[in-house]
Design a protein around this motif. Structure first.
Motif: not given
Length: 199
Positions: A23-30, A36-42
């Motif tokens: 989640a840290l990586k995805i939130f920082a970039r997007k 989306k929750i699906s970005d994290i789960t996938s």
């Protein structure tokens, strides 16, 4: 053989860490809105349902990450303050710790905090808590600088302003190295040099 309570806790803690890191990586970039929750789960092959065993919402994940980043920062400053030695040695230790880890993770944490301090989607109360916790850590750095000023080691000036310069330089180096244009090997002495009293 049935798993023990301790084994379940270990698995749960590992999964929590895995979700948090992704989640840290995805939130920082997007950013918050773009994630989306699906970005994290996938990204970690996790079902939505299982993620909700750990976090109730996207905002809860986000706030938990920010809280963790600020706690790490505060703990590091507290440890630096409590170290024996000179004010220079305390800030040198803190600087080396700051640049010891992975630059990508440091950048992700920085990006997350910068967004959170300006975020419209967080409650005013949450934003104030973030700013208060960050300011508390900054004051700790200011106290170390003030101690160095009293011994004639650090330059004169408002200790909070000098602490802000110190943090800004550290963050700027993190951002610079993340670009990969001309990465520099960080020297704690170079980072601390602007604080030194001349003559």
């Amino acid at each position: 053989m049935a798993r023990s309570e301790e084994q379940f806790k270990k698995i749960r803690d590992q999964r929590y860490e895995e979700i948090s890191n992704a989640a840290l990586k995805i939130f920082a970039r997007k950013g918050f809105a773009g994630t989306k929750i699906s970005d994290i789960t996938s990204s970690i092959n996790l079902s939505h349902g299982l993620l909700y065993h750990y976090f109730k919402s996207k905002e809860e994940i986000y706030v938990a990450l920010i809280t963790n980043v600020l706690e790490l920062f505060s703990q590091a400053v507290e440890e630096a303050e409590s170290n024996n030695g000179t004010p220079y040695g305390k800030l040198r230790w803190l600087t080396e710790l700051t640049f010891k880890g992975d630059f990508d993770v440091a950048l992700d944490r920085h990006m997350l905090l910068m967004e959170a301090m300006q975020a419209d989607f967080l409650s005013q109360d949450t934003k104030e808590q973030i700013i208060d916790q960050y300011t508390t850590a900054l004051k700790g750095i200011g106290r170390i600088i003030a101690e160095g000023q009293q011994t004639g080691l650090f330059r004169d000036g408002d200790e909070m302003e000098l602490a802000a310069y110190y943090i800004s330089l550290s963050q700027g180096i993190t951002l610079w190295n993340a670009k990969g244009l001309y990465p520099i090997r960080v020297s704690a002495d170079m980072v601390l040099d602007p604080l030194m009293k001349r003559g």
